[in-house]
Scaffold this motif. Sequence first.
Motif, mmCIF file in Angstrom:
data_model
loop_
_atom_site.group_PDB
_atom_site.id
_atom_site.type_symbol
_atom_site.label_atom_id
_atom_site.label_comp_id
_atom_site.label_asym_id
_atom_site.label_seq_id
_atom_site.Cartn_x
_atom_site.Cartn_y
_atom_site.Cartn_z
ATOM 1 N N GLU A 49 8.948 22.625 40.228
ATOM 2 C CA GLU A 49 9.287 22.355 38.842
ATOM 3 C C GLU A 49 8.631 23.347 37.888
ATOM 4 O O GLU A 49 9.161 23.681 36.840
ATOM 5 N N THR A 50 7.447 23.814 38.250
ATOM 6 C CA THR A 50 6.732 24.708 37.346
ATOM 7 C C THR A 50 6.970 26.180 37.632
ATOM 8 O O THR A 50 6.506 27.040 36.908
ATOM 9 N N LYS A 51 7.701 26.479 38.703
ATOM 10 C CA LYS A 51 7.951 27.870 39.079
ATOM 11 C C LYS A 51 8.887 28.527 38.068
ATOM 12 O O LYS A 51 9.918 27.979 37.702
ATOM 13 N N GLU A 52 8.517 29.706 37.629
ATOM 14 C CA GLU A 52 9.344 30.444 36.681
ATOM 15 C C GLU A 52 10.594 30.974 37.388
ATOM 16 O O GLU A 52 10.512 31.453 38.521
ATOM 17 N N PRO A 53 11.765 30.905 36.729
ATOM 18 C CA PRO A 53 12.970 31.460 37.360
ATOM 19 C C PRO A 53 12.900 32.975 37.468
ATOM 20 O O PRO A 53 12.244 33.640 36.661
ATOM 21 N N VAL A 54 13.574 33.498 38.465
ATOM 22 C CA VAL A 54 13.693 34.948 38.634
ATOM 23 C C VAL A 54 14.863 35.434 37.774
ATOM 24 O O VAL A 54 15.959 34.883 37.854
ATOM 25 N N ILE A 55 14.631 36.434 36.960
ATOM 26 C CA ILE A 55 15.695 37.027 36.138
ATOM 27 C C ILE A 55 15.976 38.431 36.666
ATOM 28 O O ILE A 55 15.112 39.307 36.611
ATOM 29 N N GLU A 77 21.820 29.062 32.682
ATOM 30 C CA GLU A 77 21.526 27.635 32.762
ATOM 31 C C GLU A 77 22.061 27.060 34.074
ATOM 32 O O GLU A 77 21.388 26.275 34.752
ATOM 33 N N TYR A 78 23.263 27.490 34.439
ATOM 34 C CA TYR A 78 23.892 26.977 35.667
ATOM 35 C C TYR A 78 23.218 27.546 36.918
ATOM 36 O O TYR A 78 22.833 26.800 37.827
ATOM 37 N N SER A 79 23.049 28.869 36.982
ATOM 38 C CA SER A 79 22.528 29.485 38.205
ATOM 39 C C SER A 79 21.064 29.142 38.447
ATOM 40 O O SER A 79 20.637 28.968 39.588
ATOM 41 N N ILE A 80 20.288 29.015 37.366
ATOM 42 C CA ILE A 80 18.883 28.645 37.536
ATOM 43 C C ILE A 80 18.770 27.224 38.061
ATOM 44 O O ILE A 80 17.923 26.922 38.915
ATOM 45 N N SER A 81 19.658 26.344 37.592
ATOM 46 C CA SER A 81 19.641 24.966 38.104
ATOM 47 C C SER A 81 20.045 24.907 39.575
ATOM 48 O O SER A 81 19.629 24.015 40.306
ATOM 49 N N LYS A 82 20.849 25.881 40.004
ATOM 50 C CA LYS A 82 21.333 25.893 41.391
ATOM 51 C C LYS A 82 20.354 26.589 42.347
ATOM 52 O O LYS A 82 20.041 26.065 43.421
ATOM 53 N N VAL A 346 16.165 39.033 48.346
ATOM 54 C CA VAL A 346 16.787 37.786 48.813
ATOM 55 C C VAL A 346 17.396 37.036 47.645
ATOM 56 O O VAL A 346 18.526 36.524 47.726
ATOM 57 N N GLU A 347 16.644 36.955 46.530
ATOM 58 C CA GLU A 347 17.167 36.263 45.354
ATOM 59 C C GLU A 347 18.430 36.941 44.829
ATOM 60 O O GLU A 347 19.388 36.263 44.414
ATOM 61 N N THR A 357 31.023 32.601 45.751
ATOM 62 C CA THR A 357 31.481 31.393 46.458
ATOM 63 C C THR A 357 31.565 30.153 45.588
ATOM 64 O O THR A 357 32.207 29.173 45.975
ATOM 65 N N ASP A 358 30.939 30.142 44.429
ATOM 66 C CA ASP A 358 30.926 28.971 43.555
ATOM 67 C C ASP A 358 31.946 29.179 42.426
ATOM 68 O O ASP A 358 31.757 30.038 41.565
ATOM 69 N N PRO A 359 33.035 28.402 42.404
ATOM 70 C CA PRO A 359 34.080 28.615 41.392
ATOM 71 C C PRO A 359 33.582 28.466 39.956
ATOM 72 O O PRO A 359 34.041 29.183 39.057
ATOM 73 N N VAL A 360 32.666 27.528 39.715
ATOM 74 C CA VAL A 360 32.144 27.350 38.351
ATOM 75 C C VAL A 360 31.431 28.616 37.893
ATOM 76 O O VAL A 360 31.672 29.136 36.799
ATOM 77 N N MET A 361 30.568 29.129 38.764
ATOM 78 C CA MET A 361 29.827 30.347 38.432
ATOM 79 C C MET A 361 30.765 31.542 38.296
ATOM 80 O O MET A 361 30.631 32.354 37.380
ATOM 81 N N ARG A 362 31.725 31.638 39.217
ATOM 82 C CA ARG A 362 32.631 32.799 39.192
ATOM 83 C C ARG A 362 33.453 32.844 37.925
ATOM 84 O O ARG A 362 33.655 33.914 37.330
#
Length: 497
Positions: A49-55, A77-82, A346-347, A357-362
Motif C-alpha cells: 500500500e505504501t509502495k510508490e508507483p513506477v512511472i 489511475e487505471y494502470s497503477i491500480s492494476k 520487467v515493469e 491485452t486489456d481492452p480498457v487500457m488499450r
Amino acid sequence: MKKLVKKLSLLLAMVLMVSSLAACGKKESTTQSGTSDNEASEAGTTETETKEPVILKWIQIGGEPNNLKAAVEAMNEYSISKIGVGVEFVYLDWGIWGDRVTAMINSGEEFDIMFTNSDKYSAAVSLGAFADITDLLAETPELQSMVPDLVWDGVKINNKIYSVPTYKDSSQTQYWVWDKELVEKYNVDYTNIKTLADLDPVVRMFQEEINAGNITDAQYAFNIAKDGVNGLLINYQGPLDAIGVRYDDSSATVVNVFEQEDIAESLSYLHTWYEDGIINPDAATVDRGPSWVIVSSGQGFPGADVSWSAGRGKDTVSNPFAGPIYSTSSILGSANAISSSSKYKVEALKYLELCNTDPVMRNMLAYGVEGVDWTDNGDGTITRSADCYSPATYSQATFFTMYPVAPNAADQWTMVQEWNEKAEASVLLGFSFDRSNVENEMAACDLVMSRYKQELYTGTVDPAEAVPKLYQELTDAGLETIRTEYQNQINDWLAQK
C-alpha cells in the motif's frame, strides 16, 4: 528529592528506549525467520500500500495530442491500480523523430520504452540500446501468447527478441482501389485484375472515355506521383530497391530486381502508358497525386474502403493484387523496445502487456477519456469528438483489443486478424541486414538510385535503356560489394536457423 526524580526519569527513558529498540529488532528478525501467515500477510499488505508507483518514460512518434494530460491521468489511475505502473509520454514530432531518436540512442539518453521501426531497430540493437527481452517474456505470458510466433520472428535478431511488435495489420497486402461509381457504370471486372497487364485494357478504355469527354473529373486514367505504383516491389526484400530476394525463393538468392520478369514487365507497361498519355506527364516531379483518381494502388486490409472512400470524397471498391505477406519490414513497421539501461525492464514489459491485452487500457491509450474524447455507440464502434486526444495508434499496441471508429464496421479488426492468419511468411522473415561493413557503398548506391528511380517508377524513361545504365552505375558505385555482403549475411543467418 529533585535529583532523585531526575535520576528516575532518566532511568525510565533509557528503559523505554531499549524496549523500543528490542521491539524493532524483534519485528525484523521474526519477519526474516518466519512470522505467522496473518502477520506476514499484514506486513506485505502494508508494504504494497505504501509502495510508490513506477512511472515509465515512453518515447512516442508524432505531435503531442490534444487533451494529453487528462488522458494520461486516466490511464495512470487505471494502470497503477492494476500493476502499480504508470507512464509519462515524450512525443517527437514526425519531422524530427528519426534524427532525435538517433541522437538519444547515441548519447545514452534515459528512457524506459521507445517506439521504433525498421529504419532504427537493428542499428539500435547493434549499439546495445535495447534490452534483450527473450527470457523476460516469461513474466508476461498473456502478451507472449497473444502475438503469433511468426510476428515474434519478425523482430528477432540473432534469435533474440529486442522489442514488442505492434500486432495489427502486420502482414502487407496491396490493393487496386477503384472509384465505385465508374466501376459500376463501365462494368469493370475489378476482382480479376492483378497485374499491370490485366489493368492495361481497362486504363486504355478509361483514357478513351476521358478523351471523348465522357469522364470530366480526370485528365489521365492512371494519375500517379513520383513514387509510382505503391507496393510495386512487394515481392522482394533487399538493402536497395535494385537488388533483393523474392519472398518465396527457397534458395534466398539475391537478384537484380529490375531485371526480374514480373518487375521488368510492370516497368514496360508504365513506360507505354506514359508514352500514350495515360499517365500524367509531370508524374516524376509530383510529390503527391490528387485525392481522387480512377484507380490507384494502396497498402491496406479488409474494410479499408471506409478510409479510402473518406479520403477521396467518393465511394471506393478494392481488391488485393499481392499479399498478404509477413516480412521483417512489414512487422517492423511498428514495435516498442525497452531500454537496456532501464531500471524497470520487467515493469515496462508488464505495462506493454497491459496495453496490448486489456481492452480498457488499450482504448484509453488509443482514444483518451470516454465521454470527453469519444463516445460508445453501443454497436461495437465508437465516435470520436472534435479536437479529441488523437495519437498515432499504430505506434502503441495491438489493434485487436481496440474499438473500431464509426463508420468502420464493428468487426473491422476481427477481419484484419483473420486476414493476417492467411499471410505467407517471407523466406527472409526475421532477417535483418547489418550494413555497417558497406556504409560507403550504400551511400554511393543510394545517390545513384535517387537519379533514376522517380523516372523509372513513373514510366518517364524507357526501362530497356535506363535499367542497364542504372546497373552499370550501381556497379561502379559498389553494388557487387553490397550484394556479396547481403548474400553472405543471409547464408549465415539461414545456417543458424
